[in-house]
Design a protein around this motif. Structure first.
Motif, PDB file in Angstrom:
ATOM      1  N   ASN A   1     -27.124 -35.276   6.373  1.00  0.00           N
ATOM      2  CA  ASN A   1     -26.782 -35.055   7.786  1.00  0.00           C
ATOM      3  C   ASN A   1     -26.485 -36.332   8.559  1.00  0.00           C
ATOM      4  OD1 ASN A   1     -27.358 -31.985   8.516  1.00  0.00           O
ATOM      5  ND2 ASN A   1     -28.952 -32.623   7.074  1.00  0.00           N
ATOM      6  N   VAL A   2     -26.198 -37.445   7.877  1.00  0.00           N
ATOM      7  CA  VAL A   2     -26.003 -38.712   8.575  1.00  0.00           C
ATOM      8  C   VAL A   2     -24.601 -38.881   9.141  1.00  0.00           C
ATOM      9  CG1 VAL A   2     -27.786 -39.921   7.273  1.00  0.00           C
ATOM     10  CG2 VAL A   2     -25.413 -39.942   6.433  1.00  0.00           C
ATOM     11  N   GLY A   3     -23.674 -37.988   8.789  1.00  0.00           N
ATOM     12  CA  GLY A   3     -22.288 -38.126   9.215  1.00  0.00           C
ATOM     13  C   GLY A   3     -22.086 -38.431  10.690  1.00  0.00           C
ATOM     14  N   PRO A   4     -22.757 -37.700  11.609  1.00  0.00           N
ATOM     15  CA  PRO A   4     -22.555 -37.953  13.044  1.00  0.00           C
ATOM     16  C   PRO A   4     -22.892 -39.364  13.496  1.00  0.00           C
ATOM     17  CG  PRO A   4     -23.591 -35.814  12.709  1.00  0.00           C
ATOM     18  CD  PRO A   4     -23.578 -36.496  11.383  1.00  0.00           C
ATOM     19  N   LEU A   5     -23.723 -40.074  12.752  1.00  0.00           N
ATOM     20  CA  LEU A   5     -24.078 -41.443  13.131  1.00  0.00           C
ATOM     21  C   LEU A   5     -22.904 -42.408  12.953  1.00  0.00           C
ATOM     22  CD1 LEU A   5     -27.595 -41.681  11.432  1.00  0.00           C
ATOM     23  CD2 LEU A   5     -27.129 -41.343  13.864  1.00  0.00           C
ATOM     24  N   PHE A   6     -21.873 -41.989  12.246  1.00  0.00           N
ATOM     25  CA  PHE A   6     -20.754 -42.877  11.930  1.00  0.00           C
ATOM     26  C   PHE A   6     -19.448 -42.453  12.599  1.00  0.00           C
ATOM     27  CE2 PHE A   6     -23.851 -43.432   8.588  1.00  0.00           C
ATOM     28  CZ  PHE A   6     -23.859 -44.807   8.384  1.00  0.00           C
ATOM     29  N   GLU A   7     -19.545 -41.580  13.598  1.00  0.00           N
ATOM     30  CA  GLU A   7     -18.330 -41.154  14.292  1.00  0.00           C
ATOM     31  C   GLU A   7     -17.718 -42.318  15.065  1.00  0.00           C
ATOM     32  OE1 GLU A   7     -19.519 -37.872  16.686  1.00  0.00           O
ATOM     33  OE2 GLU A   7     -19.606 -36.453  15.007  1.00  0.00           O
ATOM     34  N   ASN A   8     -16.392 -42.439  14.976  1.00  0.00           N
ATOM     35  CA  ASN A   8     -15.625 -43.478  15.691  1.00  0.00           C
ATOM     36  C   ASN A   8     -15.989 -44.893  15.251  1.00  0.00           C
ATOM     37  OD1 ASN A   8     -14.375 -41.439  17.360  1.00  0.00           O
ATOM     38  ND2 ASN A   8     -16.274 -41.380  18.560  1.00  0.00           N
ATOM     39  N   VAL A   9     -16.403 -45.038  14.001  1.00  0.00           N
ATOM     40  CA  VAL A   9     -16.768 -46.347  13.469  1.00  0.00           C
ATOM     41  C   VAL A   9     -15.768 -46.751  12.390  1.00  0.00           C
ATOM     42  CG1 VAL A   9     -18.553 -47.700  12.316  1.00  0.00           C
ATOM     43  CG2 VAL A   9     -19.198 -45.908  13.930  1.00  0.00           C
ATOM     44  N   VAL A  10     -15.262 -47.964  12.481  1.00  0.00           N
ATOM     45  CA  VAL A  10     -14.401 -48.519  11.445  1.00  0.00           C
ATOM     46  C   VAL A  10     -15.289 -49.287  10.477  1.00  0.00           C
ATOM     47  CG1 VAL A  10     -12.500 -50.082  10.926  1.00  0.00           C
ATOM     48  CG2 VAL A  10     -12.449 -48.700  13.015  1.00  0.00           C
ATOM     49  N   ILE A  11     -15.313 -48.873   9.222  1.00  0.00           N
ATOM     50  CA  ILE A  11     -16.202 -49.473   8.235  1.00  0.00           C
ATOM     51  C   ILE A  11     -15.367 -50.135   7.152  1.00  0.00           C
ATOM     52  CG2 ILE A  11     -18.068 -49.088   6.590  1.00  0.00           C
ATOM     53  CD1 ILE A  11     -18.821 -46.594   8.161  1.00  0.00           C
ATOM     54  N   GLU A  12     -15.510 -51.444   7.040  1.00  0.00           N
ATOM     55  CA  GLU A  12     -14.834 -52.200   5.995  1.00  0.00           C
ATOM     56  C   GLU A  12     -15.852 -52.746   5.012  1.00  0.00           C
ATOM     57  OE1 GLU A  12     -11.028 -54.345   7.749  1.00  0.00           O
ATOM     58  OE2 GLU A  12     -12.831 -54.910   8.870  1.00  0.00           O
TER      59      GLU A  12
ATOM     60  N   TYR B   1     -46.356 -49.189   3.325  1.00  0.00           N
ATOM     61  CA  TYR B   1     -45.032 -49.111   3.948  1.00  0.00           C
ATOM     62  C   TYR B   1     -44.520 -47.681   4.081  1.00  0.00           C
ATOM     63  CZ  TYR B   1     -44.962 -54.130   3.304  1.00  0.00           C
ATOM     64  OH  TYR B   1     -45.273 -55.461   3.363  1.00  0.00           O
ATOM     65  N   ARG B   2     -45.278 -46.715   3.566  1.00  0.00           N
ATOM     66  CA  ARG B   2     -44.812 -45.332   3.585  1.00  0.00           C
ATOM     67  C   ARG B   2     -44.657 -44.803   4.999  1.00  0.00           C
ATOM     68  NH1 ARG B   2     -46.352 -40.019   3.877  1.00  0.00           N
ATOM     69  NH2 ARG B   2     -45.356 -38.590   2.363  1.00  0.00           N
ATOM     70  N   SER B   3     -45.621 -45.088   5.862  1.00  0.00           N
ATOM     71  CA  SER B   3     -45.592 -44.508   7.205  1.00  0.00           C
ATOM     72  C   SER B   3     -44.379 -44.992   7.993  1.00  0.00           C
ATOM     73  CB  SER B   3     -46.885 -44.853   7.963  1.00  0.00           C
ATOM     74  OG  SER B   3     -47.027 -46.251   8.116  1.00  0.00           O
ATOM     75  N   SER B   4     -43.981 -46.241   7.827  1.00  0.00           N
ATOM     76  CA  SER B   4     -42.797 -46.745   8.525  1.00  0.00           C
ATOM     77  C   SER B   4     -41.539 -46.025   8.043  1.00  0.00           C
ATOM     78  CB  SER B   4     -42.652 -48.257   8.302  1.00  0.00           C
ATOM     79  OG  SER B   4     -43.732 -48.952   8.866  1.00  0.00           O
ATOM     80  N   ALA B   5     -41.435 -45.851   6.732  1.00  0.00           N
ATOM     81  CA  ALA B   5     -40.277 -45.138   6.187  1.00  0.00           C
ATOM     82  C   ALA B   5     -40.262 -43.687   6.659  1.00  0.00           C
ATOM     83  CB  ALA B   5     -40.291 -45.208   4.664  1.00  0.00           C
ATOM     84  N   MET B   6     -41.406 -43.022   6.598  1.00  0.00           N
ATOM     85  CA  MET B   6     -41.472 -41.618   7.012  1.00  0.00           C
ATOM     86  C   MET B   6     -41.183 -41.458   8.489  1.00  0.00           C
ATOM     87  SD  MET B   6     -41.808 -38.568   5.989  1.00  0.00           S
ATOM     88  CE  MET B   6     -42.712 -38.446   4.449  1.00  0.00           C
ATOM     89  N   SER B   7     -41.644 -42.383   9.313  1.00  0.00           N
ATOM     90  CA  SER B   7     -41.393 -42.316  10.747  1.00  0.00           C
ATOM     91  C   SER B   7     -39.894 -42.383  11.048  1.00  0.00           C
ATOM     92  CB  SER B   7     -42.127 -43.456  11.452  1.00  0.00           C
ATOM     93  OG  SER B   7     -41.842 -43.461  12.836  1.00  0.00           O
ATOM     94  N   ILE B   8     -39.182 -43.261  10.355  1.00  0.00           N
ATOM     95  CA  ILE B   8     -37.732 -43.360  10.551  1.00  0.00           C
ATOM     96  C   ILE B   8     -37.052 -42.070  10.142  1.00  0.00           C
ATOM     97  CG2 ILE B   8     -35.642 -44.506   9.720  1.00  0.00           C
ATOM     98  CD1 ILE B   8     -37.243 -47.103   9.567  1.00  0.00           C
ATOM     99  N   ILE B   9     -37.438 -41.527   9.000  1.00  0.00           N
ATOM    100  CA  ILE B   9     -36.835 -40.272   8.533  1.00  0.00           C
ATOM    101  C   ILE B   9     -37.084 -39.149   9.535  1.00  0.00           C
ATOM    102  CG2 ILE B   9     -36.961 -38.475   6.757  1.00  0.00           C
ATOM    103  CD1 ILE B   9     -37.552 -40.726   4.727  1.00  0.00           C
ATOM    104  N   ASP B  10     -38.332 -39.005   9.986  1.00  0.00           N
ATOM    105  CA  ASP B  10     -38.662 -37.935  10.938  1.00  0.00           C
ATOM    106  C   ASP B  10     -37.899 -38.106  12.245  1.00  0.00           C
ATOM    107  OD1 ASP B  10     -40.376 -36.595   9.230  1.00  0.00           O
ATOM    108  OD2 ASP B  10     -42.171 -37.631   9.945  1.00  0.00           O
ATOM    109  N   ASP B  11     -37.782 -39.329  12.740  1.00  0.00           N
ATOM    110  CA  ASP B  11     -37.042 -39.569  13.984  1.00  0.00           C
ATOM    111  C   ASP B  11     -35.588 -39.160  13.846  1.00  0.00           C
ATOM    112  OD1 ASP B  11     -39.297 -40.522  15.220  1.00  0.00           O
ATOM    113  OD2 ASP B  11     -38.754 -42.655  15.040  1.00  0.00           O
ATOM    114  N   TYR B  12     -34.968 -39.485  12.732  1.00  0.00           N
ATOM    115  CA  TYR B  12     -33.569 -39.116  12.531  1.00  0.00           C
ATOM    116  C   TYR B  12     -33.400 -37.606  12.362  1.00  0.00           C
ATOM    117  CZ  TYR B  12     -31.420 -43.735  12.263  1.00  0.00           C
ATOM    118  OH  TYR B  12     -30.929 -44.987  12.562  1.00  0.00           O
ATOM    119  N   LEU B  13     -34.335 -36.961  11.668  1.00  0.00           N
ATOM    120  CA  LEU B  13     -34.234 -35.514  11.499  1.00  0.00           C
ATOM    121  C   LEU B  13     -34.306 -34.812  12.858  1.00  0.00           C
ATOM    122  CD1 LEU B  13     -36.401 -34.930   8.300  1.00  0.00           C
ATOM    123  CD2 LEU B  13     -33.891 -34.915   8.504  1.00  0.00           C
TER     124      LEU B  13
END
Length: 329
Positions: free
Chosen positions: A215-226, A312-324
Motif C-alpha cells: 500500500n505504499v504507492g500513494p506515498l510516491f505520487e507526483n515524485v520523479v525518481i531517478e 529495535y523491534r518497537s521502533s520498526a513496529m511503530s513506523i509500520i503501524d503509523d503508516y498503516l
C-alpha cells in the motif's frame, strides 16, 4: 563498520545490547615470519603498492565485523581490512561501491586498491589510508557534496547494483529492477521482514509489514525518481573529515536508488538543518519528502532488529503501524 586514522567511532543510535559490537583489541598484531608469497597483502604493497619496505603495522580500532590495520611504508600508508571467515565477495562489493563513488569526483572516499583471498581462509581489502581530522566535517559541505554525487552518478540499468553486497553483515540483494517501489518493497523491506520472521518467528511484524508494502504507492505520487548512486549506510560512524576538514564517507553498502533513501540512517547520523538546506540546493526536495522519510528509516531499523535483537523491534513496529493508519491499509 570500522574507523580509519585511529579514530574509534561511537554513536548513541546503538542500544546497549549484549550482542552489540565491541571495539576491537588495541594490542599490536603478531607479525608472522612467512615468505612473501604466503602473505598477499605484503606482496601487493611491496610490488604494485610501490613500497620497498613496510615500516610498521598498527591496529585500527572500531571494527565489529572485520579487523583493520594501518600499514606504514616508505611509499605512504595503506588501510587494510581482513576477515578470517568470509570470502572475497563481501570486500569485492565494498570495493566496487568505493570505486563507483570515487569516480564521481564529488565527495571524498578511500580509493580501493586490491581485494583478494587469504591463504589461510578469509579475505582482505587494501585501500587508501586517509588521515582523519579532529571534526566530523562541515555539515553544509557534506550535504552539498553528497547531493553532487547523487546528481552526477545515475544508472541506465535501473535500481540495484552490479553485485549483491552487505548492510552491516546482513546480505543486501541488488538485483536490477526497473521500478523503484518494486525494488524497495522486495529487496529492502521484504527481505528484512522475511529475515525477522525466519530468525525470530516474528509473524506479526512480517504480516503487518507485508500489508504496508502493498500500500505504499500513494506515498510516491507526483515524485520523479531517478536511480542515483547511494552510499547506502550513511550514519555518523561512516562520516568523517580529512586533515583539511573536507568530508569523507566510508564503509558503503552502495546501490542505485531513490536519493531520499540515503537518509534512512538519519536517526543516528546527526544531520541537521544546515545539512539538508545545502543538500536540497543541489537536489531539490520532492513533494511528500517528510511523509516518506520514515519509510526509508524502516529498512535500517529492521536491519538493526535482525542484527542486534529485540531492542529495535518497537521502533520498526511503530513506523509500520503509523503508516498503516496513515494509508488506511
Amino acid at each position: 563498520m570500522v574507523a580509519q586514522g585511529g579514530v574509534i567511532s561511537t554513536s548513541s543510535c546503538f542500544l546497549s545490547l549484549p550482542r552489540h559490537c565491541r571495539p576491537s583489541s588495541t594490542k599490536p598484531p603478531r607479525l608472522a615470519l612467512v615468505a612473501m608469497s604466503d602473505d598477499p597483502i605484503r606482496e601487493w604493497i611491496l610490488s604494485e603498492g610501490k613500497a620497498t619496505k613496510i615500516i610498521r603495522i598498527s591496529p585500527v580500532g572500531g571494527g565489529c565485523i572485520n579487523l583493520a590495520s594501518r600499514y606504514d611504508t616508505d611509499a605512504g600508508s595503506f588501510f587494510v581490512k581482513t576477515n578470517r571467515s568470509i570470502g572475497p565477495s563481501m570486500f569485492e562489493g565494498e570495493a566496487l561501491g568505493l570505486g563507483a563513488m570515487y569516480e564521481t569526483r564529488s565527495i571524498r572516499v578511500p580509493r580501493p586498491y586490491k581485494v583478494g583471498a587469504l591463504p589461510t581462509g578469509g579475505s582482505y581489502i587494501i585501500m587508501e589510508f586517509i588521515e582523519f581530522g579532529v571534526s566530523r566535517g562541515n555539515q553544509p559541505v557534506l550535504g552539498r557534496k553528497l547531493a553532487e554525487m547523487h546528481k552526477v552518478a545515475k544508472s541506465k540499468k535501473g535500481f540495484g547494483f552490479d553485485v549483491d553486497n552487505t548492510i552491516g553483515s546482513t546480505p543486501q540483494m541488488n538485483t536490477w529492477t526497473s521500478d523503484w517501489i518494486e525494488f524497495y518493497a522486495k529487496h529492502r523491506l521484504g527481505y528484512q521482514l522475511k529475515l525477522a520472521r525466519d530468525q525470530y518467528g516474528d509473524s506479526t511484524i512480517y504480516e503487518k509489514g507485508q500489508r504496508l508494502i502493498k500500500n505504499v504507492g500513494p506515498l510516491f505520487e507526483n515524485v520523479v525518481i531517478e536511480p542515483c548512486l547511494l552510499h547506502g549506510d550513511l550514519w555518523s560512524g561512516n562520516v568523517n573529515s580529512d586533515k583539511d576538514g573536507e568530508p569523507v564517507i566510508l564503509d558503503p553498502a552502495c546501490y542505485y536508488g531513490h536519493n531520499e533513501a540515503e537518509f534512512g540512517m538519519s536517526w543516528c547520523a546527526g544531520f541537521g538543518g544546515a545539512f539538508y538546506n545545502a543538500y536540497f540546493e543541489v537536489m531539490p526536495k520532492q513533494p511528500g519528502f517528510e511523509k516518506r522519510r520514515d519509510l526509508y528509516m524502516l529498512y535500517h531499523y529492521l536491519n538493526h532488529y535482525n542484527l542486534f535483537g529485540s531492542g529495535y523491534r518497537s521502533s520498526a513496529m511503530s513506523i509500520i503501524d503509523d503508516y498503516l493508519r496513515m494509508l488506511k491499509a
